[in-house]
Each structure stands twice: as structure tokens, then as C-alpha cells.
Write a protein that holds these residues in place. Structure first.
Motif, mmCIF file in Angstrom:
data_model
loop_
_atom_site.group_PDB
_atom_site.id
_atom_site.type_symbol
_atom_site.label_atom_id
_atom_site.label_comp_id
_atom_site.label_asym_id
_atom_site.label_seq_id
_atom_site.Cartn_x
_atom_site.Cartn_y
_atom_site.Cartn_z
ATOM 1 N N LYS A 167 -0.480 10.862 9.962
ATOM 2 C CA LYS A 167 0.631 11.801 10.106
ATOM 3 C C LYS A 167 0.778 12.725 8.899
ATOM 4 C CE LYS A 167 3.191 8.521 12.999
ATOM 5 N NZ LYS A 167 4.390 7.643 13.091
ATOM 6 N N LYS A 168 0.035 12.444 7.820
ATOM 7 C CA LYS A 168 0.132 13.277 6.622
ATOM 8 C C LYS A 168 -0.644 14.584 6.829
ATOM 9 C CE LYS A 168 2.378 10.070 4.326
ATOM 10 N NZ LYS A 168 3.813 10.238 3.996
ATOM 11 N N ASN A 169 -0.063 15.656 6.378
ATOM 12 C CA ASN A 169 -0.707 16.966 6.512
ATOM 13 C C ASN A 169 -0.909 17.575 5.124
ATOM 14 O OD1 ASN A 169 -1.810 19.212 7.806
ATOM 15 N ND2 ASN A 169 0.181 20.240 7.981
ATOM 16 N N TRP A 170 -1.630 16.836 4.290
ATOM 17 C CA TRP A 170 -1.839 17.272 2.919
ATOM 18 C C TRP A 170 -2.980 18.288 2.833
ATOM 19 C CZ3 TRP A 170 -1.900 11.492 1.169
ATOM 20 C CH2 TRP A 170 -0.591 10.996 1.099
ATOM 21 N N PHE A 205 0.815 -1.212 0.000
ATOM 22 C CA PHE A 205 0.000 0.000 0.000
ATOM 23 C C PHE A 205 0.851 1.264 0.000
ATOM 24 C CE2 PHE A 205 -2.993 3.068 1.872
ATOM 25 C CZ PHE A 205 -4.063 2.863 1.019
ATOM 26 N N SER A 206 2.121 1.145 0.378
ATOM 27 C CA SER A 206 2.987 2.319 0.380
ATOM 28 C C SER A 206 3.151 2.892 -1.028
ATOM 29 C CB SER A 206 4.355 1.963 0.962
ATOM 30 O OG SER A 206 5.026 1.016 0.132
ATOM 31 N N ILE A 207 2.949 2.067 -2.051
ATOM 32 C CA ILE A 207 3.053 2.558 -3.436
ATOM 33 C C ILE A 207 2.016 3.646 -3.682
ATOM 34 C CG2 ILE A 207 2.707 1.914 -5.862
ATOM 35 C CD1 ILE A 207 3.919 -0.796 -5.222
ATOM 36 N N LEU A 208 0.774 3.407 -3.249
ATOM 37 C CA LEU A 208 -0.284 4.412 -3.437
ATOM 38 C C LEU A 208 -0.009 5.642 -2.585
ATOM 39 C CD1 LEU A 208 -2.943 5.390 -4.582
ATOM 40 C CD2 LEU A 208 -4.141 4.056 -2.825
ATOM 41 N N LEU A 209 0.403 5.457 -1.347
ATOM 42 C CA LEU A 209 0.676 6.603 -0.484
ATOM 43 C C LEU A 209 1.774 7.487 -1.071
ATOM 44 C CD1 LEU A 209 0.520 5.161 3.153
ATOM 45 C CD2 LEU A 209 -1.203 6.463 1.919
ATOM 46 N N ASN A 210 2.815 6.867 -1.583
ATOM 47 C CA ASN A 210 3.902 7.658 -2.188
ATOM 48 C C ASN A 210 3.433 8.374 -3.453
ATOM 49 O OD1 ASN A 210 6.030 7.118 -0.337
ATOM 50 N ND2 ASN A 210 6.264 5.076 -1.191
ATOM 51 N N ALA A 211 2.573 7.717 -4.236
ATOM 52 C CA ALA A 211 2.045 8.354 -5.451
ATOM 53 C C ALA A 211 1.163 9.552 -5.090
ATOM 54 C CB ALA A 211 1.260 7.334 -6.267
ATOM 55 N N HIS A 253 -4.279 19.157 -0.456
ATOM 56 C CA HIS A 253 -5.046 18.909 -1.678
ATOM 57 C C HIS A 253 -5.501 17.456 -1.825
ATOM 58 C CE1 HIS A 253 -3.903 22.905 -3.024
ATOM 59 N NE2 HIS A 253 -2.643 22.611 -2.711
ATOM 60 N N VAL A 254 -4.937 16.565 -1.057
ATOM 61 C CA VAL A 254 -5.300 15.145 -1.113
ATOM 62 C C VAL A 254 -5.895 14.728 0.225
ATOM 63 C CG1 VAL A 254 -4.456 12.776 -1.379
ATOM 64 C CG2 VAL A 254 -3.503 14.604 -2.802
ATOM 65 N N LYS A 255 -7.070 14.127 0.161
ATOM 66 C CA LYS A 255 -7.734 13.644 1.375
ATOM 67 C C LYS A 255 -8.024 12.151 1.226
ATOM 68 C CE LYS A 255 -9.867 18.122 2.367
ATOM 69 N NZ LYS A 255 -11.144 18.871 2.555
ATOM 70 N N ILE A 256 -7.824 11.419 2.311
ATOM 71 C CA ILE A 256 -8.025 9.969 2.308
ATOM 72 C C ILE A 256 -9.097 9.598 3.319
ATOM 73 C CG2 ILE A 256 -6.962 7.728 2.802
ATOM 74 C CD1 ILE A 256 -4.314 8.824 1.872
ATOM 75 N N CYS A 257 -9.993 8.714 2.934
ATOM 76 C CA CYS A 257 -10.941 8.146 3.881
ATOM 77 C C CYS A 257 -11.016 6.643 3.652
ATOM 78 C CB CYS A 257 -12.324 8.775 3.758
ATOM 79 S SG CYS A 257 -13.191 8.384 2.229
ATOM 80 N N THR A 258 -11.409 5.925 4.673
ATOM 81 C CA THR A 258 -11.457 4.459 4.586
ATOM 82 C C THR A 258 -12.849 3.975 4.977
ATOM 83 O OG1 THR A 258 -10.597 4.276 6.839
ATOM 84 C CG2 THR A 258 -9.001 4.178 5.034
ATOM 85 N N PRO A 259 -13.847 4.220 4.140
ATOM 86 C CA PRO A 259 -15.214 3.808 4.496
ATOM 87 C C PRO A 259 -15.393 2.305 4.396
ATOM 88 C CG PRO A 259 -15.176 4.647 2.252
ATOM 89 C CD PRO A 259 -13.795 4.865 2.826
ATOM 90 N N TRP A 260 -16.167 1.756 5.314
ATOM 91 C CA TRP A 260 -16.599 0.362 5.191
ATOM 92 C C TRP A 260 -18.030 0.400 4.682
ATOM 93 C CZ3 TRP A 260 -15.015 -4.095 4.118
ATOM 94 C CH2 TRP A 260 -15.817 -5.213 4.287
ATOM 95 N N LEU A 261 -18.242 -0.135 3.484
ATOM 96 C CA LEU A 261 -19.515 0.011 2.784
ATOM 97 C C LEU A 261 -20.334 -1.267 2.820
ATOM 98 C CD1 LEU A 261 -17.980 1.777 -0.330
ATOM 99 C CD2 LEU A 261 -19.210 2.903 1.524
#
Length: 484
Positions: A356-359, A313-319, A361-369
Motif C-alpha cells: 500500500k506504500k507509494n514511495w 517490523f513496523s519499526i523499520l517501516l516507520n523509519a 525514493h524508497v523501494k522494498i524487495c523481499t528476495p529469498w536467497l
């Protein structure tokens, strides 16, 4: 004409031998009353054996979270539509699709999670205890709770203990034993253990011993079909590609607005900055009551993950970090909302990194649907990202199948047989590392939403994929083999 000791007669010989041995033992032990009762029981089972030979009752063994096993849920629904009574055996955790829950011909046998021993015990001992516990659970469900099945379907992996238990049950009941090969279980175990470790070698032996003994075989790729024939002694496996059911389709604007409005109550990234109940960050309701997409909306990127070792998953975070930097440097890119769905053992590890990210322009959420909302989110997104790398190099990510069913273009990480699903520069993009993924996201979303030429091309090319759905594919492959 097959000989008396041929595979065709093995189940009869096995059952008959067990009956004779037990009755002789009981006779010489003087347990005559038990002997009479056991004869009655075996006579009862023998009637079930005759029914099983031409019956229409299927047992589907998942040995995982039933709600997170979509392919086996689809098998159950298709069998029920064909007229089968279906028993599906597995664990709880996630809610299965409502169609499965509401189907009168499908019975769920939800087992309690296996007991876990304290960490003071050696790992091998704890694993052996877990397997023995699961064997006891399966025996209770298959031989006590269920009626005798005519067909036993097994999802592989896991191979232990499902393959030996299913094979044994098929011989007792005279059922047709069918393995649906999703991957090789021992290759997944090798991700966390040395490939030469005793537990991985034992798992491989069990899988190679009992898997090929099945009466029918389905697999998810042509590459796996070829490998089964060349290396496993399974020459007649049938490729049953994952196909999306009808619920996976582009989401209408009104349903998108309703979905985003509901999600915004728990996940603020979907809420509009003006806090208006008529607006979400992606859509707005006009005075005429019509729903439109906002011109200043961010791009919605969706990634489904099982948070396991076979997905880096670090690949997506770095991208995403590179995407944030690209906007800050002045590139014409939209803000981005990345919705990551799924559960798994490494979720907390990555959530701590994300926190720990302080972005800006990019926001991340982890919804369980829910099973109903997941297709709606895919059908509302702009880009999908898949980080699944097959442990065997022979299976395909079902999450991409779902995305394609919704007409969602995908950026997927490369592995050997991925081209059986994702065609680079035709219905999506294939990347090898974080740098390639970062560049692909920036190229696809440059001047978004005004310019979406490449995304629109991919969506148009996906229309042919969307024509063939699960039910038609299942009828063309599985249904005609049920009584062969």
C-alpha cells in the motif's frame, strides 16, 4: 570412586533394568521365541554401547528447518572435519549450504512436516497430537534409521520433545548428551501464550528438568552462561559465541555486479533504469570490461527477519517512511533500496502493508536467497538493520554476526545483552524506537555515496571481529570437550 547408583552408571542401570524386566515379562507370557530374539537384539545394542563410549558418530537434532539452522550446520561441518560421521535430523523447506550437502560424512534425515489437525479440535489437543507425532518421528530416525551415536547434540529451543527424547536416547545408547542453548523455549512460547498458562508452565518444567541433565552445555552469551549457573543448576556451561564462517566476507565488485544482474531478473529494484545488460542500479561495466560502482547509486540496506512476534517490523517501516519524507523535504539523502530476507508466519501481514506504500525514493524487495547468495548480498550492502529482540534477553541475533563477518555496519534494536556483540558508535549503532532508527539511517547516509566517514570507521573497527571465524572458535571450545 563413584557409587554404583551415581550419574556415571545411570545409563548402564537403566539399560540393564529394562532388559531384565522385558525378558522376565516375555518368559512368563510364554513368548520364548520372541525372548530369544530380543536377547540377540540387546546383545547387538550392547556392542553398540561399547562403541558409543569412545566412538566418533554424532547425531544433531534440529527439529526445525535444517537449511534455516546455520549454527547446527556449522556444528555438523566442524564435526565432520574432526573425523566424525554426522547424522543431522530435522525438517526440510530451505536448502542447506552446499558444503553440508556435498560432505560424504554428513547424512541428512529430513522428516516430513508433522500432521496438523483441523481447527475444530481444541488447541491443546492439536499441540499434544503434534508432539506425539514428532516423538514417533524422532524415535523412528534415532532407533531405526541411524547407527548408534557416540554424541547427541540438541539445538534448544525447541525443548519439546527434543530434550526428553535426546536424554532417553543417550541413556539407551550410552551417548554423550550435549545441549546447545540458543535461547529458552518457554520464553518464546510466552510470546503467544500467557506466561502463566499451563502449556508455558509445562514447557518450562520440561526444559528445566531435562536440559540440566545433559553431559555438556554450550550457550551463545556470557549472560546466558551466568543465568544457567544461577537459575538452572548448570554451573559449567561454555560460551560459544556465534562466529561467521569464511563465506561471510566483503563481496568483490565483479561478484556484486553478477549478483545484482541475476537478482534484477526477478526483482526490478536491482535493475538499471536504462535496462542496459551492462548496468545494474548499483554497478556498471565500463568499455574496458572493468566493474565500478555508480556515482548515482541508491544506498542498499539489508534486514534479515524471521517474521515472528519477537521482531516488530513496523519499526523499520516507520523509519523508512520518515526517510522518504526527509528526502521529499530536501535533505541530501540518496534513494534507498531495502532488501528484506527471510520467511515466517507474519510475512504476508507486512507484505500487505508494504504493497500500500507509494514511495518514490524508497523501494522494498523481499528476495529469498540461496545459502551461497545470502553472504554475497550482505557483503554488497551499505547498512544492515536488525530488529531481533530476545524473548529471554539472553541470546544474540546471528544475522548480526553474519553482517559483521561481511564487514557490514549494523543498526540494531536494544535489548539486555546486545552489547556483547554490537558496540554503540564503535561497530554499529543501537536504537530503542522508530524515531532513533530513522535518525540513524539519515545520519549514516547523508551525502552518500560521496561521504561515508562514519560507515568507513565502523567497517575498519569490524576488521578485528572478522579475524576470529567459526572453525577456530569451535576448535578452541567444542572440540577439546568432546571426550571429557
Amino acid at each position: 570412586m563413584p557409587g554404583i547408583f551415581s550419574e556415571e552408571h545411570l545409563d548402564i542401570i537403566l539399560q540393564g533394568g529394562m532388559v531384565i524386566f522385558m525378558e522376565i515379562y516375555l518368559y512368563f507370557q510364554g513368548l520364548h521365541s520372541i525372548m530369544i530374539l530380543s536377547i540377540a537384539l540387546f546383545a547387538f545394542m550392547a556392542s553398540g554401547f561399547r562403541i558409543a563410549k569412545a566412538g566418533s558418530r554424532a547425531c544433531i537434532i534440529v527439529l526445525g528447518d535444517i537449511g534455516r539452522s546455520p549454527r547446527m550446520q556449522y556444528h555438523a561441518l566442524s564435526l565432520a572435519k574432526t573425523g566424525f560421521d554426522v547424522d543431522i535430523v530435522g525438517y526440510g523447506g530451505s536448502t542447506p549450504h552446499s558444503d553440508l550437502i556435498e560432505n560424504d560424512k554428513i547424512t541428512q534425515h529430513v522428516m516430513s512436516d508433522p500432521m496438523t489437525l483441523p481447527g475444530v479440535f481444541p488447541g491443546l489437543f492439536r499441540y499434544t497430537f503434534k508432539v506425539m507425532y514428532q516423538i514417533a518421528q524422532l524415535f523412528f530416525v534415532i532407533f531405526v534409521k541411524m547407527k548408534w551415536p557416540s554424541h547427541i547434540f540438541v539445538q534448544n529451543p525447541p525443548a519439546i520433545p527434543t530434550l526428553p527424547v535426546a536424554w532417553f536416547a543417550s541413556k539407551i545408547y550410552g551417548s554423550k548428551f550435549i545441549v546447545d542453548w540458543h535461547n529458552y523455549g518457554y520464553t518464546i512460547m510466552a510470546l503467544t501464550n500467557k506466561p502463566t498458562s499451563p502449556i508455558v508452565r509445562l514447557a518450562k518444567w520440561i526444559e528445566r528438568t531435562f536440559g540440566p541433565r545433559a553431559d555438556g552445555h554450550f550457550c551463545v552469551t556470557d549472560a546466558m552462561k551466568k543465568d544457567l549457573a544461577q537459575n538452572w543448576g548448570v554451573p559449567k556451561a561454555i560460551t560459544l559465541y556465534d562466529r561467521p564462517p569464511e563465506i561471510f566476507k566483503p563481496t568483490p565488485l565483479t561478484e556484486q555486479h553478477e549478483l545484482f544482474s541475476r537478482l534484477s531478473k526477478d526483482y526490478p529494484v536491482f535493475a538499471s533504469s536504462d535496462s542496459s545488460p551492462q548496468h545494474t542500479v548499483f554497478t556498471e561495466r565500463k568499455s574496458s570490461r572493468s566493474i565500478t560502482k555508480r556515482c548515482d547509486r541508491p544506498a542498499l540496506v539489508v534486514s534479515g527477519t524471521s517474521w515472528t512476534e519477537d521482531e516488530d517490523f513496523s519499526i523499520l517501516l516507520n523509519a523508512l517512511e520518515s526517510y522518504e519524507d526527509a528526502i521529499s523535504s530536501g535533505l541530501s539523502l540518496p534513494d534507498l533500496v531495502c532488501a528484506i530476507t527471510g520467511k515466517g508466519p507474519m510475512k504476508k501481514y507486512y507484505m500487505d502493508i508494504i504493497a500500500k506504500k507509494n514511495w518514490k525514493h524508497v523501494k522494498i524487495c523481499t528476495p529469498w536467497l540461496t545459502a551461497e547468495d545470502y553472504p554475497k548480498l550482505l557483503g554488497s550492502a551499505d547498512v544492515g538493520v536488525c530488529l531481533h529482540k530476545s524473548s529471554s534477553g539472553l541470546d544474540l541475533p546471528m544475522k548480526v554476526v553474519d553482517m559483521f563477518g561481511c564487514g557490514l555496519p549494523v543498526c540494531a534494536i536494544h535489548f539486555n545483552c546486545l552489547d556483547e556483540l554490537v558496540k554503540h558508535n564503535e561497530n554499529g549503532l543501537v536504537f530503542h524506537d522508530k524515531e532513533e532508527l530513522a535518525q540513524q539511517l539519515q545520519d549514516l547516509l547523508c551525502d552518500f555515496p560521496e561521504k561515508q566517514k562514519q560507515l568507513e570507521t565502523f567497517r575498519d573497527n569490524l576488521k578485528s571481529f572478522q579475524k576470529l571465524r567459526w572453525e577456530e572458535s569451535w576448535n578452541n571450545t567444542v572440540r577439546k570437550t568432546l571426550y571429557i
